[in-house]
Design a protein around this motif. Structure first.
Motif, short mmCIF file in Angstrom:
data_model
loop_
_atom_site.label_atom_id
_atom_site.label_comp_id
_atom_site.label_asym_id
_atom_site.label_seq_id
_atom_site.Cartn_x
_atom_site.Cartn_y
_atom_site.Cartn_z
N GLY A 230 -67.88 -51.01 53.03
CA GLY A 230 -67.53 -50.28 51.84
C GLY A 230 -67.14 -48.77 51.94
O GLY A 230 -66.56 -48.13 50.77
N ASN A 231 -67.13 -48.30 52.92
CA ASN A 231 -66.77 -46.92 53.18
C ASN A 231 -65.56 -46.80 54.22
O ASN A 231 -64.67 -45.89 53.74
N LYS A 250 -75.94 -48.38 49.40
CA LYS A 250 -75.28 -47.15 49.67
C LYS A 250 -73.71 -47.21 49.01
O LYS A 250 -73.51 -47.24 47.76
N TYR A 251 -72.67 -47.47 49.80
CA TYR A 251 -71.42 -47.60 49.28
C TYR A 251 -71.23 -48.82 48.53
O TYR A 251 -70.28 -48.88 47.84
N LEU A 252 -72.14 -49.90 48.71
CA LEU A 252 -71.85 -51.11 47.85
C LEU A 252 -72.61 -50.78 46.58
O LEU A 252 -72.25 -52.03 45.76
N ASN A 253 -73.23 -49.93 46.17
CA ASN A 253 -73.79 -49.73 44.86
C ASN A 253 -74.65 -50.82 44.23
O ASN A 253 -74.59 -51.26 43.07
N SER A 254 -75.31 -51.54 45.40
CA SER A 254 -76.15 -52.74 44.85
C SER A 254 -77.55 -52.33 44.15
O SER A 254 -78.32 -53.12 43.61
N GLY A 255 -77.99 -51.24 44.17
CA GLY A 255 -79.44 -50.73 43.75
C GLY A 255 -80.43 -50.41 44.69
O GLY A 255 -80.26 -51.05 45.89
N PRO A 256 -81.64 -49.91 44.42
CA PRO A 256 -82.62 -49.22 45.25
C PRO A 256 -83.12 -50.74 45.95
O PRO A 256 -83.59 -51.45 45.21
N GLY A 257 -83.23 -50.70 47.23
CA GLY A 257 -83.76 -51.78 47.94
C GLY A 257 -82.88 -52.93 47.85
O GLY A 257 -83.43 -54.34 48.08
N GLY A 258 -81.55 -52.81 47.58
CA GLY A 258 -80.58 -54.13 47.20
C GLY A 258 -80.62 -54.98 48.68
O GLY A 258 -81.03 -54.64 49.62
N ILE A 259 -80.18 -56.13 48.38
CA ILE A 259 -80.06 -57.11 49.39
C ILE A 259 -79.07 -56.71 50.39
O ILE A 259 -78.24 -56.16 50.32
N GLY A 260 -79.32 -57.25 51.80
CA GLY A 260 -78.84 -56.84 53.00
C GLY A 260 -77.87 -58.22 53.31
O GLY A 260 -77.61 -59.04 52.55
N MET A 328 -59.99 -53.69 46.74
CA MET A 328 -60.75 -53.68 48.08
C MET A 328 -60.40 -52.43 49.05
O MET A 328 -59.96 -51.42 48.32
N MET A 329 -60.60 -52.68 50.47
CA MET A 329 -60.41 -51.37 51.00
C MET A 329 -59.33 -50.56 51.10
O MET A 329 -59.37 -49.37 51.52
N ARG A 335 -57.53 -43.51 49.11
CA ARG A 335 -58.13 -42.33 48.36
C ARG A 335 -59.25 -41.37 48.98
O ARG A 335 -59.17 -40.27 48.84
N SER A 336 -60.10 -42.23 49.79
CA SER A 336 -61.03 -41.43 50.28
C SER A 336 -60.90 -40.61 51.37
O SER A 336 -61.50 -39.46 51.58
N VAL A 337 -59.75 -40.70 52.01
CA VAL A 337 -59.15 -39.84 52.74
C VAL A 337 -58.65 -38.59 52.45
O VAL A 337 -59.08 -37.47 52.86
N LEU A 338 -57.99 -38.63 51.26
CA LEU A 338 -57.61 -37.39 50.58
C LEU A 338 -58.51 -36.86 49.85
O LEU A 338 -58.80 -35.55 49.74
N LEU A 339 -59.62 -37.66 49.24
CA LEU A 339 -60.58 -37.04 48.53
C LEU A 339 -61.64 -36.13 49.51
O LEU A 339 -61.99 -34.91 49.02
N THR A 340 -61.95 -36.72 50.43
CA THR A 340 -62.82 -36.06 51.45
C THR A 340 -62.31 -34.92 52.06
O THR A 340 -62.86 -33.65 52.30
#
Length: 451
Positions: A230-231, A250-260, A328-329, A335-340
């Protein structure tokens, strides 16, 4: 140096309205009352992504189904998401994100549990080929897993684990150094396993080249994608990766302790049966007939053990639906390249930045400063920037972090001296970057006035 005015960088996030960002008041920031209800500057998606509105909605739906249908929901679901097949709702989307076929991916478990499952299947040490090669200072849970697997097989981790560290005075690994170690140690290495993106420095390792080098030496090659999925764009199947594992909070935003999740290349399907079987890895055609002998589902899903949590799976689904909505990616990465890069330039312009070379020579008598230890090259990083605060092993990082948090800028610290800031292209804006840099500048000025 790139310009702070990046051509093609839209000020708005790709899907900012799809996420619930905490407010200044919610995180306890000390800001004027008139802005307390506004969203804070959340740059911590590398640690925990925010709640997607769709995830909130889907979780509420499932709670309602649980309340009204209970066990019947496994087989008859008002929204077509029968719980016995709930992982099927996310598998194709995960496969797209990691560059895999659907049957090469399983949504299951948690990261370290999945890592142990994969190592039990792929780490097969022999007297002549028993070493595990990884980056130095990998995430501690990975280090514990590597060491315990070595001990389980009767080896001393000090001998069995080969760590690759940056050169003296440098903060990240050179590709040539990694490949040289693989070439030198390869005949004794059973498993090469790196993080896709290093959690501390934010370095995106050259995954294709490392995988190719490992295969050339006859090594199995696996990846921990906790900070990569997701990154950054991934092509696990085409790169001939043997296996990979990840978390989703993390980047997939599934929530604390989310499924792997995990990936197993299809080439292993015929000769890599799960060693530690569970009923959810059994062929679904006969699973509920409860046969005494295990018949694995073909591919990665044969490694499943228990039925996946419905609530954590639909929470992941809600976020992945947003990924699909924005394309998707490809657009995310653009956008990520420009924003960072935008955040990086703004940070350098604060007046307190020093180069990594200058940071390596910084002494305890020098004034407080910071550098960025994440590689500058776009092909060597994702969204994250790791800021190293100077002098090293002082209280500067903690003081800066406290100022950021009280001002409503949320990053996270990694001791002893790093704060990670991550502008996520899905929900972060250029204004988030600008405010983070401005607050950081004020934090340094406040420290200067107090000394």
């Amino acid at each position: 140096m790139v310009s702070a005015d990046h051509e093609g960088l839209d000020a708005a996030a790709l899907a900012g309205d799809e996420f619930i960002i905490p407010t200044y008041k919610g995180i306890g920031a000390q800001v004027p009352e008139e802005i307390a209800s506004q969203r804070c500057t959340y740059l911590c998606g590398n640690s925990l992504g925010p709640l997607a509105k769709r995830s909130q909605f889907l979780i509420q739906q499932e709670l309602c189904v649980w309340a009204t249908r209970s066990v019947v929901g496994h087989f008859n679901h008002p929204h077509g998401r029968e719980w016995m097949n709930i992982a099927d709702t996310v598998t194709p989307l995960l496969a797209d994100l990691v560059g895999a076929k659907d049957k090469e991916v399983a949504c299951m478990g948690t990261l370290t549990a999945n890592l142990h499952l994969m190592m039990s299947a792929f780490y097969k040490p022999t007297p002549n080929r028993y070493k595990i090669l990884c980056e130095g200072k990998a995430f501690p849970s990975d280090q514990y897993a590597f060491a315990s697997q070595a001990v389980f097989h009767g080896y001393d981790p000090k001998d069995a684990i080969v760590e690759v560290f940056p050169r003296e005075g440098e903060f990240t690994l050179r590709k040539s150094d990694i490949l040289d170690v693989i070439a030198k140690e390869g005949s004794s290495v059973a498993l090469v396993i790196f993080s896709g993106v290093q959690y501390y420095t934010g370095q995106w390792f050259p995954m294709k080249e490392i995988t190719e080098a490992a295969k050339k030496q006859g090594c199995v090659c696996g990846w921990d994608l906790a900070h990569a999925i997701g990154n950054v764009p991934l092509s696990l199947h085409d790169w001939d990766v043997d296996f990979a594992v990840w978390c989703s909070y993390k980047y997939l935003n599934s929530g604390p302790g989310g499924i792997g999740g995990l990936f197993v290349h299809e080439k292993w399907e015929a000769n890599k049966a799960p060693q530690f079987a569970g009923w959810w890895g059994h062929d679904p055609a006969t699973r509920f007939q409860m046969p005494p002998d295990f018949s694995p589902t073909p591919g990665a899903q044969g490694f499943q053990q228990s039925n996946p949590s419905v609530l954590t799976t639909v929470s992941l689904l809600g976020s992945l639906q947003v990924f699909k909505q924005v394309g998707m990616m490809r657009p995310l990465r653009e956008r990520s390249v420009l924003l960072t890069a935008h955040l990086e330039v703004l940070l350098r312009q604060t007046g307190f930045y020093v180069t990594p070379d200058e940071a390596a020579k910084h002494t305890a008598n020098d004034p407080p400063r910071f550098t960025i230890i994440t590689p500058e090259e776009r092909e060597s990083r994702g969204a994250q920037l790791s800021l190293l605060f100077l002098p090293p092993k002082s209280d500067i990082m903690e003081r800066i972090l406290g100022y950021l948090e009280s001002s409503g800028v949320i990053g996270d610290e990694r001791r002893p001296d790093v704060i990670r800031l991550t502008p996520a292209p899905l929900y972060n804006t250029t204004r988030d970057c600008e405010r983070a840099a401005e607050v950081l500048r004020r934090a340094f000025e406040a420290i200067g006035r107090s000394t």
